[in-house]
Write an enzyme that holds these catalytic residues in place. Sequence first.
Site, PDB file in Angstrom:
ATOM      1  N   SER A 126      36.135  17.986  -6.348  1.00 21.11           N
ATOM      2  CA  SER A 126      35.439  17.522  -5.163  1.00 21.11           C
ATOM      3  C   SER A 126      34.643  16.306  -5.612  1.00 21.11           C
ATOM      4  CB  SER A 126      34.471  18.597  -4.664  1.00 21.11           C
ATOM      5  OG  SER A 126      33.419  17.977  -3.935  1.00 21.11           O
TER       6      SER A 126
ATOM      7  N   ASP B 158      35.242  15.592   0.424  1.00 29.47           N
ATOM      8  CA  ASP B 158      34.538  16.515   1.325  1.00 29.47           C
ATOM      9  C   ASP B 158      33.935  15.721   2.472  1.00 29.47           C
ATOM     10  OD1 ASP B 158      33.734  18.355  -1.498  1.00 29.47           O
ATOM     11  OD2 ASP B 158      34.682  19.218   0.266  1.00 29.47           O
TER      12      ASP B 158
ATOM     13  N   GLY C  80      29.145  22.784   3.006  1.00 27.81           N
ATOM     14  CA  GLY C  80      28.073  21.830   3.285  1.00 27.81           C
ATOM     15  C   GLY C  80      27.468  21.213   2.054  1.00 27.81           C
ATOM     16  N   PHE C  81      27.510  21.936   0.935  1.00 29.19           N
ATOM     17  CA  PHE C  81      26.835  21.413  -0.253  1.00 29.19           C
ATOM     18  C   PHE C  81      27.564  21.817  -1.530  1.00 29.19           C
ATOM     19  CE2 PHE C  81      23.201  20.011   2.107  1.00 29.19           C
ATOM     20  CZ  PHE C  81      23.125  20.895   3.177  1.00 29.19           C
ATOM     21  N   GLY C  82      27.463  20.991  -2.551  1.00 27.31           N
ATOM     22  CA  GLY C  82      27.973  21.366  -3.858  1.00 27.31           C
ATOM     23  C   GLY C  82      26.918  22.174  -4.605  1.00 27.31           C
ATOM     24  N   GLY C  83      27.294  22.690  -5.761  1.00 30.22           N
ATOM     25  CA  GLY C  83      26.349  23.377  -6.626  1.00 30.22           C
ATOM     26  C   GLY C  83      25.921  24.755  -6.167  1.00 30.22           C
TER      27      GLY C  83
ATOM     28  N   ASP D 273      37.568  26.788  -3.019  1.00 24.46           N
ATOM     29  CA  ASP D 273      36.612  25.696  -3.132  1.00 24.46           C
ATOM     30  C   ASP D 273      35.203  26.248  -3.006  1.00 24.46           C
ATOM     31  OD1 ASP D 273      35.986  22.735  -1.017  1.00 24.46           O
ATOM     32  OD2 ASP D 273      35.005  23.480  -2.824  1.00 24.46           O
ATOM     33  N   GLY D 274      34.422  26.023  -4.114  1.00 23.76           N
ATOM     34  CA  GLY D 274      33.025  26.417  -4.044  1.00 23.76           C
ATOM     35  C   GLY D 274      32.623  27.301  -5.205  1.00 23.76           C
ATOM     36  N   GLY D 275      31.807  26.761  -6.087  1.00 23.99           N
ATOM     37  CA  GLY D 275      31.315  27.543  -7.220  1.00 23.99           C
ATOM     38  C   GLY D 275      32.360  27.825  -8.269  1.00 23.99           C
TER      39      GLY D 275
ATOM     40  N   SER E  93      30.709  20.529  -9.346  1.00 24.63           N
ATOM     41  CA  SER E  93      29.668  20.580 -10.385  1.00 24.63           C
ATOM     42  C   SER E  93      30.254  20.873 -11.763  1.00 24.63           C
ATOM     43  CB  SER E  93      28.648  21.671 -10.040  1.00 24.63           C
ATOM     44  OG  SER E  93      28.243  21.549  -8.700  1.00 24.63           O
TER      45      SER E  93
HETATM   46  C1  DX5 Z   1      31.184  22.758   0.093  1.00 22.73           C
HETATM   47  C2  DX5 Z   1      31.915  21.810  -0.807  1.00 22.73           C
HETATM   48  C3  DX5 Z   1      31.761  22.242  -2.265  1.00 22.73           C
HETATM   49  C4  DX5 Z   1      32.378  21.291  -3.225  1.00 22.73           C
HETATM   50  C5  DX5 Z   1      32.539  21.938  -4.581  1.00 22.73           C
HETATM   51  O1  DX5 Z   1      31.279  22.303   1.408  1.00 22.73           O
HETATM   52  O2  DX5 Z   1      33.288  21.773  -0.433  1.00 22.73           O
HETATM   53  O3  DX5 Z   1      32.355  23.509  -2.398  1.00 22.73           O
HETATM   54  O4  DX5 Z   1      33.586  20.893  -2.746  1.00 22.73           O
HETATM   55  O5  DX5 Z   1      31.250  22.042  -5.091  1.00 22.73           O
HETATM   56  P1  DX5 Z   1      30.942  22.935  -6.399  1.00 22.73           P
HETATM   57  O6  DX5 Z   1      32.189  22.959  -7.252  1.00 22.73           O
HETATM   58  O7  DX5 Z   1      29.810  22.210  -7.056  1.00 22.73           O
HETATM   59  O8  DX5 Z   1      30.599  24.274  -5.870  1.00 22.73           O
END
Ligand code: DX5
Length: 228
Positions: free
Chosen positions: A10, A37, A144-147, A179-181, A202
């Site tokens: 991402s 994203d 909505g957010f990374g990390g 996708d996510g974490g 991340s």
């Molecule tokens: C959420 C994003 C995140 C991003 C990945 O909307 O889609 O999941 O792509 O972020 P990390 O790998 O830092 O969770």
Amino acid sequence: MTRPIQIAPSVLPVDFSKLGEAVVALDEAGVDLIQWDVMDGQFVPNLTFGPDVIASTRSLTKVPFEAHLMVLTPDVMAKRYVEAGCQRLIVHVEACTHLHRTLGNIRELGATAAVALNPSTPPSEIAHVLDLVDLVLVMTVNPGFGGQSYISTMEPKIREVRNMIRNAGLDDVVDLEVDGGIGPNTIAGAAKAGANVLIAGSALFKEPKGLKHAVTQLRAAATAAFTA
Ligand code: DX5
């Protein structure tokens, strides 16, 4: 025959003043595709990349682009993101009143279509559109957010979607993305549950040994753990 393991970034964690450099670095690190994203500040409480931002980096790499449309109006925006150079558009079930039509429209634009499920959305929502997609995205965070932290309770859902894809005879056509974490401590669980495309933000950009090391390590971990 299940589709190959793919590791994809991402772009969300990148220093946006250096997007072009980041795209080149990701290409050199050996990623299989790049996920943008796209957020509209309505579907999710964040605002990110317009089509012109993506288009400005398109000529820097031949790596495929996919737009993860976390937007309320994917039908309105789809054409612009295809024109910007995205080969795949991912729309959210939750944002589509007429999902079957939306996916068909994306294919008519010349892109491949994919569908995403937020954590609370059941796989049954996509039961009647698997023939229209080349990828299903099971979100392992709330978008909505990374990390954010990986939601491990999504693993039975990943397994359910993998079984749906297989039972439809589409294992060699449809990818299952998460996708996510996703990182060194979580990727094995997702791959074991059946995910073959793994998005990391991340975990890639914060790896002290660099992007290439992170991509190589994640790909090895996913390959070792993957269960079709
Ligand atoms: C959420 C994003 C995140 C991003 C990945 O909307 O889609 O999941 O792509 O972020 P990390 O790998 O830092 O969770």
